[in-house]
Structure formats: structure tokens, C-alpha cells
Design an enzyme around this catalytic site. Sequence first.
Site, PDB file in Angstrom:
ATOM      1  N   ASP A 227     -50.051 -39.843  66.864  1.00  0.00           N
ATOM      2  CA  ASP A 227     -48.884 -39.040  67.252  1.00  0.00           C
ATOM      3  C   ASP A 227     -47.721 -39.260  66.278  1.00  0.00           C
ATOM      4  OD1 ASP A 227     -47.483 -37.247  68.767  1.00  0.00           O
ATOM      5  OD2 ASP A 227     -46.959 -38.668  70.354  1.00  0.00           O
TER       6      ASP A 227
ATOM      7  N   ASN B  85     -52.970 -28.922  73.465  1.00  0.00           N
ATOM      8  CA  ASN B  85     -52.289 -28.564  72.215  1.00  0.00           C
ATOM      9  C   ASN B  85     -52.327 -27.061  71.905  1.00  0.00           C
ATOM     10  OD1 ASN B  85     -53.115 -31.694  70.554  1.00  0.00           O
ATOM     11  ND2 ASN B  85     -51.182 -31.088  71.491  1.00  0.00           N
TER      12      ASN B  85
HETATM   13  C1  IPE Z   1     -51.464 -36.242  71.993  1.00  0.00           C
HETATM   14  O1  IPE Z   1     -50.242 -36.029  71.386  1.00  0.00           O
HETATM   15  C2  IPE Z   1     -52.530 -35.418  71.319  1.00  0.00           C
HETATM   16  C3  IPE Z   1     -52.889 -35.794  69.971  1.00  0.00           C
HETATM   17  C4  IPE Z   1     -52.401 -36.802  69.294  1.00  0.00           C
HETATM   18  C5  IPE Z   1     -53.892 -34.970  69.335  1.00  0.00           C
HETATM   19  P1  IPE Z   1     -49.197 -34.939  71.928  1.00  0.00           P
HETATM   20  O2  IPE Z   1     -48.051 -34.987  70.998  1.00  0.00           O
HETATM   21  O3  IPE Z   1     -49.873 -33.640  72.108  1.00  0.00           O
HETATM   22  O4  IPE Z   1     -48.835 -35.512  73.369  1.00  0.00           O
HETATM   23  P2  IPE Z   1     -47.528 -35.319  74.256  1.00  0.00           P
HETATM   24  O5  IPE Z   1     -47.322 -33.830  74.378  1.00  0.00           O
HETATM   25  O6  IPE Z   1     -46.397 -35.962  73.527  1.00  0.00           O
HETATM   26  O7  IPE Z   1     -47.840 -35.980  75.543  1.00  0.00           O
HETATM   27  C1  IPE Z   2     -49.659 -35.446  66.431  1.00  0.00           C
HETATM   28  O1  IPE Z   2     -48.373 -35.212  65.970  1.00  0.00           O
HETATM   29  C2  IPE Z   2     -50.637 -34.405  65.957  1.00  0.00           C
HETATM   30  C3  IPE Z   2     -51.161 -33.521  67.012  1.00  0.00           C
HETATM   31  C4  IPE Z   2     -50.834 -33.570  68.269  1.00  0.00           C
HETATM   32  C5  IPE Z   2     -52.114 -32.521  66.609  1.00  0.00           C
HETATM   33  P1  IPE Z   2     -47.352 -34.258  66.737  1.00  0.00           P
HETATM   34  O2  IPE Z   2     -47.481 -32.883  66.180  1.00  0.00           O
HETATM   35  O3  IPE Z   2     -47.554 -34.360  68.203  1.00  0.00           O
HETATM   36  O4  IPE Z   2     -45.978 -34.899  66.297  1.00  0.00           O
HETATM   37  P2  IPE Z   2     -44.679 -35.079  67.196  1.00  0.00           P
HETATM   38  O5  IPE Z   2     -45.083 -35.752  68.456  1.00  0.00           O
HETATM   39  O6  IPE Z   2     -44.137 -33.704  67.443  1.00  0.00           O
HETATM   40  O7  IPE Z   2     -43.769 -35.902  66.338  1.00  0.00           O
HETATM   41 MG    MG Z   3     -46.724 -35.512  69.642  1.00  0.00          MG
END
Ligand code: IPE
Ligand code: IPE
Ligand code: MG
Length: 227
Positions: free
Chosen positions: A16, A64
Site C-alpha cells: 500500500d 479496487n
Molecule cells: C489494499 O489497499 C489493496 C491492495 C494493496 C492491492 P487499498 O489501498 O485498496 O486499501 P484501503 O482502501 O486503504 O483499505
Molecule cells: C496500493 O497503493 C496499490 C493498489 C491498491 C493497487 P494505493 O494506490 O492504494 O496507494 P495509496 O493508498 O492511495 O497511497
Molecule cells: Mg491504498
Amino acid sequence: MSVADGQARHVAIIMDGNGRWAKRKHLPRAMGHRRGVEAVRELVRSLKDTSIECLTLYAFSSENWKRSDDEVDDLMNLMRKFIKSDLPEFIANDVKLHIIGDWQALAPDIVAMLEDALEQTSKGSRTLAVALNYGGQAEIVHAARRAAEQGEITEKTIDANLFTAGLPPLDLLIRTSGEVRLSNFLLWQAAYAEMLFVDTLWPDFTPEHLQLALEDFANRERRFGGR
Ligand code: IPE
Ligand code: IPE
Ligand code: MG
């Protein structure tokens, strides 16, 4: 019973923080995802120097899809590029690909690429499990249904019908970026896993960070409810 100084066989990571990494650098989110893929590549390369038999990475959750079409497209295109560029390296490095989640619902060309990658890496000895279109609650429902069809719903029969069946039990679950939640990842498997939440944003996570996490794990005392 307590088990101390164990070596982690199965590590899972909620990768993340790509978006926040990009934001801090005044770059588009897509750039954060691109650098995130580079972090994955370095980590997979370093696996041979660790105790890890299986590394499970949360790449795309079933939630997602709620992101903008542009961002979802970017992520899918990155996946296409990554499979194409890194498959030869997986094969050379004895990495066996495994996929968890409802990945067959992805675009047909991605499904075909993944099927080919699964086939070509089937002889590998170290597993890279990638969670694609994955949701933990849906996985448990699916496994319970299958267990019921087969006869009896028990912990054992549910376990045997999870996407992770056959992989070593989950030892350590890491989440980057400072968020302290599971976001529907490996809910069943995490029952007795050790957890580690680090502030590092995913694109900045290096093999050295993984080494530190493994050292942290080795110093924990796992009890599994016993004494
Ligand atoms: C979890 O991260 C999913 C992945 C890392 C693929 P998210 O960024 O989607 O999770 P939330 O929305 O912060 O809970
Ligand atoms: C994790 O990074 C990647 C996926 C969930 C695919 P994020 O895109 O969730 O990054 P933040 O949480 O917005 O920083
Ligand atoms: Mg995230």
C-alpha cells in the site's frame, strides 16, 4: 507450546502507498504504481536469499474496481507489461507463479497471459502468489460452498478449498504505508499470523526492509493459544 525464533516460510504483503508516494513527489498516481512494480521486481529477486518459500502479494483487491477507470486501466496495463517483461526472469530464478482471487474474471488477454505464465513456471520451487481481483470474504464463502458440495463444512475442508490450499501456513503479514487494517486480505489465513505494519510507502520498500521484517518475526514468540 510456544514456538520461538522460527523462520518465516510464508510471508504476505499488502503493498500500500503507491498513490501517496506519487503525491509526495508531485507525480501522477500512475507513476507511483510503476515504481511499485519495480519494488516487486527487486523483492522477488531477493527471495533466494531468504527463508521464504512463498511470498503472497496483494496486487488488486475486488474492491479496487471502485477506482477511476483511468487508474484501473493503468493497473491492468502495468500487469500486462510486468508479466511480459518478468516471466523469463521468474523461470530463470525458479519462481513458481500462483494466483489467488477471481482472476479469471479479468480481461481475456490478461487471463491468457496468466495461464501461460502459470504453465511456464509450474516447475519452480519458490512460490510467488499474487492476489488479483481478490477478496477474503468472498474466498471464504466460495470455499465453504465447495466444502458443502463435497460433504462436510469443517475448518479442514474450508482450508482445503481456499485459494491458498497447498501453500505453507501464513507466518507473517506485512502492510506498508502506515495503515493498520487488513482491507479484506487473507482473513482466514491470518488467524494466527504475526502482523507487521510499517510506515514505508510501497515504492520505497526494499529487500533490506524485508530482511528487517524477517528478523523481527524470528524474535517473536508464537503461542497459538497455548502457554
Ligand atoms: C489494499 O489497499 C489493496 C491492495 C494493496 C492491492 P487499498 O489501498 O485498496 O486499501 P484501503 O482502501 O486503504 O483499505
Ligand atoms: C496500493 O497503493 C496499490 C493498489 C491498491 C493497487 P494505493 O494506490 O492504494 O496507494 P495509496 O493508498 O492511495 O497511497
Ligand atoms: Mg491504498
